[in-house]
Design a protein around this motif. Structure first.
Motif, PDB file in Angstrom:
ATOM      1  N   PHE A   1       0.804  -1.223   0.000  1.00 47.32           N
ATOM      2  CA  PHE A   1       0.000   0.000   0.000  1.00 47.32           C
ATOM      3  C   PHE A   1       0.836   1.271   0.000  1.00 47.32           C
ATOM      4  O   PHE A   1       0.366   2.321  -0.429  1.00 47.32           O
TER       5      PHE A   1
ATOM      6  N   THR B   1       1.221   1.771  -3.706  1.00 50.70           N
ATOM      7  CA  THR B   1       0.028   2.329  -4.358  1.00 50.70           C
ATOM      8  C   THR B   1      -0.161   3.794  -3.994  1.00 50.70           C
ATOM      9  O   THR B   1      -0.627   4.588  -4.817  1.00 50.70           O
ATOM     10  N   GLY B   2       0.205   4.162  -2.761  1.00 54.09           N
ATOM     11  CA  GLY B   2       0.066   5.556  -2.340  1.00 54.09           C
ATOM     12  C   GLY B   2       1.020   6.481  -3.058  1.00 54.09           C
ATOM     13  O   GLY B   2       0.652   7.590  -3.454  1.00 54.09           O
TER      14      GLY B   2
ATOM     15  N   ALA C   1      -8.148  -0.010   0.776  1.00 59.32           N
ATOM     16  CA  ALA C   1      -7.047  -0.342   1.680  1.00 59.32           C
ATOM     17  C   ALA C   1      -7.582  -0.890   2.991  1.00 59.32           C
ATOM     18  O   ALA C   1      -7.069  -1.895   3.524  1.00 59.32           O
TER      19      ALA C   1
ATOM     20  N   HIS D   1      -0.718   3.639   3.022  1.00 62.19           N
ATOM     21  CA  HIS D   1      -1.206   4.154   1.741  1.00 62.19           C
ATOM     22  C   HIS D   1      -1.233   5.688   1.756  1.00 62.19           C
ATOM     23  O   HIS D   1      -0.916   6.331   0.743  1.00 62.19           O
TER      24      HIS D   1
END
Length: 198
Positions: free
Chosen positions: A11, A14-15, A64, A84
């Motif tokens: 995550f 992805t963040g 998330a 995230h």
């Protein structure tokens, strides 16, 4: 400890790489959750995405939270959400002033224009895969009809997508419930007939 580390790494990626906000991060979250770490199947991811769209708040944060909770309960959800959000907040605070001072620069403008088609392709590719899944379950005519209805309500009538998704989910539940009751009644009527014939 390994699942928490995987949630944090997945995550955080992805963040940091989710340029453009919530919708652009969905293919990235799908890659981490389905392909890399195999926390869930593609079908389950699609169901979660549909459900998350009906709830208030940023879509990526909701995804998330759900995935983190599925992997490691409440603590897993907290780890997924924080990892995230925090990297992008730190990066934003650090780079906002720098980028703002160069907002008129053709280089910065070119960077934005260059990354936009890539995000568009990622979303289109994911949409096509959802179309394939839908056509397998509903058939092509019903899938195309639902897509056309969605286009009318969201683009022309300017409905919020969450309202449309909630309406479809409620309708599907109602139809499935009615069908289950009808099947049950038909089975109950057949039992006395079989008993008489025997």
């Amino acid at each position: 400890m390994k699942p928490y580390l995987e949630l944090a790494i997945g995550f955080a990626r992805t963040g940091v790489t989710g340029y453009g906000g919530g919708p652009s991060t969905i293919p990235l979250i799908e890659f981490e959750a389905v392909k890399k770490y195999k926390w869930m199947t593609e079908e389950e991811f699609g169901e979660i995405l549909a459900l998350a769209n009906t709830l208030p708040g940023p879509i990526a944060t909701k995804m998330a939270a759900y995935i983190g909770f599925k992997v490691k309960g409440g603590l897993g959800a907290a780890v997924a959400i924080l990892t995230h959000i925090l990297p992008s907040i730190i990066a934003m605070l650090g780079l906002l002033g720098f980028l703002y001072s160069f907002r008129q620069s053709p280089i910065v403008s070119g960077m934005v224009q260059g990354v936009t088609p890539v995000i568009g392709f990622m979303l289109a590719e994911m949409a096509y895969r959802f179309y394939q899944k839908g056509s397998k379950g509903l058939g092509i005519p019903k899938t195309l009809l639902l897509a056309a209805v969605s286009l009318v309500f969201v683009q022309l009538m300017e409905w919020h997508p969450g309202i449309l998704i909630a309406a479809v989910l409620i309708s599907a539940f109602y139809i499935a419930h009615r069908k289950e009751k009808a099947d049950k009644s038909a089975n109950e009527e057949l039992i006395p007939v079989r008993e008489k014939s025997s």
